[in-house]
Design a protein around this motif. Structure first.
Motif, PDB file in Angstrom:
ATOM      1  N   LEU A 154       0.838  -1.194   0.000  1.00  0.00           N
ATOM      2  CA  LEU A 154       0.000   0.000   0.000  1.00  0.00           C
ATOM      3  C   LEU A 154       0.874   1.245   0.000  1.00  0.00           C
ATOM      4  CD1 LEU A 154      -2.494  -1.043   2.856  1.00  0.00           C
ATOM      5  CD2 LEU A 154      -2.695  -1.518   0.405  1.00  0.00           C
ATOM      6  N   LEU A 155       0.524   2.197  -0.843  1.00  0.00           N
ATOM      7  CA  LEU A 155       1.222   3.484  -0.882  1.00  0.00           C
ATOM      8  C   LEU A 155       0.170   4.570  -0.721  1.00  0.00           C
ATOM      9  CD1 LEU A 155       2.445   1.453  -3.240  1.00  0.00           C
ATOM     10  CD2 LEU A 155       3.927   3.400  -3.707  1.00  0.00           C
ATOM     11  N   ASP A 156       0.397   5.488   0.215  1.00  0.00           N
ATOM     12  CA  ASP A 156      -0.559   6.581   0.326  1.00  0.00           C
ATOM     13  C   ASP A 156       0.064   7.799   0.991  1.00  0.00           C
ATOM     14  OD1 ASP A 156      -3.151   7.814  -0.053  1.00  0.00           O
ATOM     15  OD2 ASP A 156      -3.970   5.789   0.080  1.00  0.00           O
ATOM     16  N   THR A 157      -0.624   8.923   0.792  1.00  0.00           N
ATOM     17  CA  THR A 157      -0.107  10.230   1.161  1.00  0.00           C
ATOM     18  C   THR A 157      -0.494  10.602   2.581  1.00  0.00           C
ATOM     19  OG1 THR A 157      -0.521  10.828  -1.145  1.00  0.00           O
ATOM     20  CG2 THR A 157       0.029  12.616   0.355  1.00  0.00           C
ATOM     21  N   LEU A 183     -10.605  18.029   3.492  1.00  0.00           N
ATOM     22  CA  LEU A 183     -10.323  16.607   3.625  1.00  0.00           C
ATOM     23  C   LEU A 183     -10.789  16.102   4.982  1.00  0.00           C
ATOM     24  CD1 LEU A 183      -6.652  16.526   2.263  1.00  0.00           C
ATOM     25  CD2 LEU A 183      -8.748  16.056   0.986  1.00  0.00           C
ATOM     26  N   THR A 184     -11.257  14.871   5.020  1.00  0.00           N
ATOM     27  CA  THR A 184     -11.560  14.250   6.296  1.00  0.00           C
ATOM     28  C   THR A 184     -10.247  13.880   6.975  1.00  0.00           C
ATOM     29  OG1 THR A 184     -11.601  11.990   5.420  1.00  0.00           O
ATOM     30  CG2 THR A 184     -13.656  13.275   5.274  1.00  0.00           C
ATOM     31  N   PRO A 185     -10.257  13.639   8.305  1.00  0.00           N
ATOM     32  CA  PRO A 185      -9.024  13.176   8.958  1.00  0.00           C
ATOM     33  C   PRO A 185      -8.447  11.934   8.286  1.00  0.00           C
ATOM     34  CG  PRO A 185     -10.635  13.813  10.605  1.00  0.00           C
ATOM     35  CD  PRO A 185     -11.338  13.874   9.277  1.00  0.00           C
ATOM     36  N   ARG A 186      -9.305  11.050   7.812  1.00  0.00           N
ATOM     37  CA  ARG A 186      -8.844   9.834   7.141  1.00  0.00           C
ATOM     38  C   ARG A 186      -8.067  10.171   5.873  1.00  0.00           C
ATOM     39  NH1 ARG A 186     -13.322   7.763   7.068  1.00  0.00           N
ATOM     40  NH2 ARG A 186     -14.084   8.658   5.128  1.00  0.00           N
ATOM     41  N   GLN A 187      -8.550  11.149   5.133  1.00  0.00           N
ATOM     42  CA  GLN A 187      -7.860  11.539   3.903  1.00  0.00           C
ATOM     43  C   GLN A 187      -6.547  12.248   4.206  1.00  0.00           C
ATOM     44  OE1 GLN A 187     -11.296  13.703   2.462  1.00  0.00           O
ATOM     45  NE2 GLN A 187     -11.407  12.398   0.662  1.00  0.00           N
ATOM     46  N   ARG A 188      -6.544  13.093   5.239  1.00  0.00           N
ATOM     47  CA  ARG A 188      -5.327  13.833   5.582  1.00  0.00           C
ATOM     48  C   ARG A 188      -4.217  12.899   6.042  1.00  0.00           C
ATOM     49  NH1 ARG A 188      -8.920  17.380   8.193  1.00  0.00           N
ATOM     50  NH2 ARG A 188      -8.388  16.480  10.213  1.00  0.00           N
ATOM     51  N   ASP A 189      -4.570  11.877   6.812  1.00  0.00           N
ATOM     52  CA  ASP A 189      -3.577  11.081   7.527  1.00  0.00           C
ATOM     53  C   ASP A 189      -3.446   9.653   7.018  1.00  0.00           C
ATOM     54  OD1 ASP A 189      -3.632  13.376   9.082  1.00  0.00           O
ATOM     55  OD2 ASP A 189      -4.843  12.477  10.666  1.00  0.00           O
ATOM     56  N   MET A 190      -4.019   9.333   5.857  1.00  0.00           N
ATOM     57  CA  MET A 190      -4.080   7.939   5.432  1.00  0.00           C
ATOM     58  C   MET A 190      -2.718   7.260   5.445  1.00  0.00           C
ATOM     59  SD  MET A 190      -5.716   5.291   4.586  1.00  0.00           S
ATOM     60  CE  MET A 190      -7.346   6.015   4.518  1.00  0.00           C
ATOM     61  N   GLY A 191      -1.698   7.938   4.925  1.00  0.00           N
ATOM     62  CA  GLY A 191      -0.397   7.301   4.825  1.00  0.00           C
ATOM     63  C   GLY A 191       0.109   6.755   6.145  1.00  0.00           C
ATOM     64  N   ARG A 192       0.037   7.570   7.187  1.00  0.00           N
ATOM     65  CA  ARG A 192       0.610   7.156   8.470  1.00  0.00           C
ATOM     66  C   ARG A 192      -0.210   6.068   9.151  1.00  0.00           C
ATOM     67  NH1 ARG A 192      -0.108  12.626  11.953  1.00  0.00           N
ATOM     68  NH2 ARG A 192       0.400  13.484   9.916  1.00  0.00           N
ATOM     69  N   THR A 193      -1.460   5.855   8.722  1.00  0.00           N
ATOM     70  CA  THR A 193      -2.313   4.831   9.343  1.00  0.00           C
ATOM     71  C   THR A 193      -2.213   3.475   8.662  1.00  0.00           C
ATOM     72  OG1 THR A 193      -4.307   5.236   7.996  1.00  0.00           O
ATOM     73  CG2 THR A 193      -3.942   6.688   9.905  1.00  0.00           C
ATOM     74  N   LEU A 194      -1.490   3.372   7.554  1.00  0.00           N
ATOM     75  CA  LEU A 194      -1.472   2.119   6.791  1.00  0.00           C
ATOM     76  C   LEU A 194      -0.921   0.965   7.613  1.00  0.00           C
ATOM     77  CD1 LEU A 194      -0.222   3.383   3.300  1.00  0.00           C
ATOM     78  CD2 LEU A 194      -2.581   2.820   3.976  1.00  0.00           C
TER      79      LEU A 194
END
Length: 273
Positions: A154-157, A183-194
Motif C-alpha cells: 500500500l502506498l498513500d499520502t 479533507l476528512t481526517p482519514r484523507q489527511r492522515d491515510m499514509g501514516r495509518t497504513l
C-alpha cells in the motif's frame, strides 16, 4: 451496490467529470508517474512487494495503467496483472496505452472485489485508499483475494505532513487550512495509518517506510501538489477571493529567488497474508 467512494476529491468519481477535466487529471497522473520523487517512492514499494515471473498480481486502482504495465513486465513469462479501477473512463485510457504484456483490465470497487479468495499472489494499491469511504473494508478485501503468504503493498499520502518554505507563513497556513478543511481526517492522515490498518487486518511481517518527497522549485512541486499548479482551475480552490492569486505570486517569487521548498511524506506499507 453503492460505490465506496467519496465525492470530496477529484479522483473519487472520474466518470462524472467533463472530458476536458478527465483529460487534465489523466495527464496529471502520467506526469506524476514520471516525477523522480514519485519514482523513488515506487522503487521502495517495488523492493517491498518483490514481483516475480509467473505471479498473478492485482493493481487495485490502476489509473492510466503505468504501474500495471511495469508489473506485467516483471511477472513475465507466465504471469498476469489484473488492472482494476472504479472509473471506466480511466480504464479506457489505460487500455489505449496498453503496450503488450498479460494485463486484464477490470472495472470494480476496491471495497467489494469480484474475485475469489486467495486468487492473487500479491497486490499493489497506490494512493487509492485516501479516496475511498472505508479503507479498512478495502484492505480486508485486498487481503481476502490474496493467497496465504502473498504480499500486499500500500502506498498513500500523509497530507498533514505537507509544508512549505520561502513563502509567507500566514498565507501558507491559510492555503493549508483550506486544504485540510476539505479533507476528512482519514484523507489527511491515510499514509501514516497504513501500518496500523494492516496489523488490524491480521497481516504479518508488516513494515512501513515514510518517504519524504522534496520539491526544490515550483515547477517540480506543481507536478504533485495541485495548490502550486497554475493550471488547476480557480473554482477548485474554494479559498477566499484573492488568496489563490496572492499565493501563486508568492510561490513564483520564491522560485525566482531560489529559496522555494515544499515537502510531503508518502508512506509505503507492506504485509504478508
Amino acid at each position: 451496490m453503492e460505490p465506496a467512494q467519496l465525492d470530496r476529491t477529484p479522483f473519487a468519481d472520474l466518470d462524472r467529470m467533463p472530458p476536458d477535466m478527465l483529460a487534465m487529471l489523466v495527464a496529471a497522473l502520467e506526469a506524476m508517474s514520471r516525477h523522480p520523487e514519485i519514482r523513488r517512492v515506487r522503487d521502495i514499494a517495488w523492493q517491498a512487494l518483490r514481483p516475480e515471473p509467473g505471479q498473478r498480481l492485482l493493481d487495485a486502482g490502476c489509473g492510466a495503467g503505468d504501474m500495471a504495465r511495469e508489473l506485467a513486465a516483471a511477472v513475465a513469462p507466465g504471469g498476469e496483472v489484473v488492472a482494476l479501477d472504479y472509473s471506466a473512463a480511466t480504464l479506457a485510457e489505460a487500455r489505449a496505452r496498453h503496450a503488450g504484456g498479460a494485463i486484464r483490465y477490470v472495472t470494480g470497487d476496491v471495497g467489494a472485489l469480484d474475485f475469489e479468495d486467495g486468487s492473487f499472489d500479491g497486490v499493489w494499491c497506490e494512493r487509492v485508499l485516501q479516496h475511498v469511504d472505508d479503507a479498512d473494508a478495502a484492505i480486508s478485501e485486498l487481503a481476502r483475494v490474496t493467497r496465504t503468504g502473498g504480499r500486499i503493498c500500500l502506498l498513500d499520502t500523509d497530507w498533514a505532513s505537507l509544508a512549505f518554505d520561502g513563502v509567507d507563513g500566514t498565507l501558507a497556513g491559510t492555503v493549508l487550512g483550506h486544504l485540510h478543511g476539505r479533507l476528512t481526517p482519514r484523507q489527511r492522515d491515510m499514509g501514516r495509518t497504513l501500518r496500523r490498518r494492516l496489523l488490524d487486518r491480521g497481516l504479518t511481517d508488516v513494515r512501513a517506510t515514510p518517504v519524504t518527497c522534496f520539491f526544490p522549485d515550483p515547477a517540480s512541486a506543481a507536478v504533485v501538489l495541485p495548490m502550486v499548479n497554475h493550471d488547476v482551475p480557480e473554482e477548485s480552490w474554494m479559498t477566499p477571493a484573492g488568496v489563490r492569486d496572492e499565493w501563486l505570486a508568492q510561490v513564483d517569487t520564491a522560485g525566482a529567488r531560489g529559496d522555494f521548498l515544499a515537502v510531503l511524506t508518502i508512506w509505503v506499507a507492506t504485509g504478508t497474508v
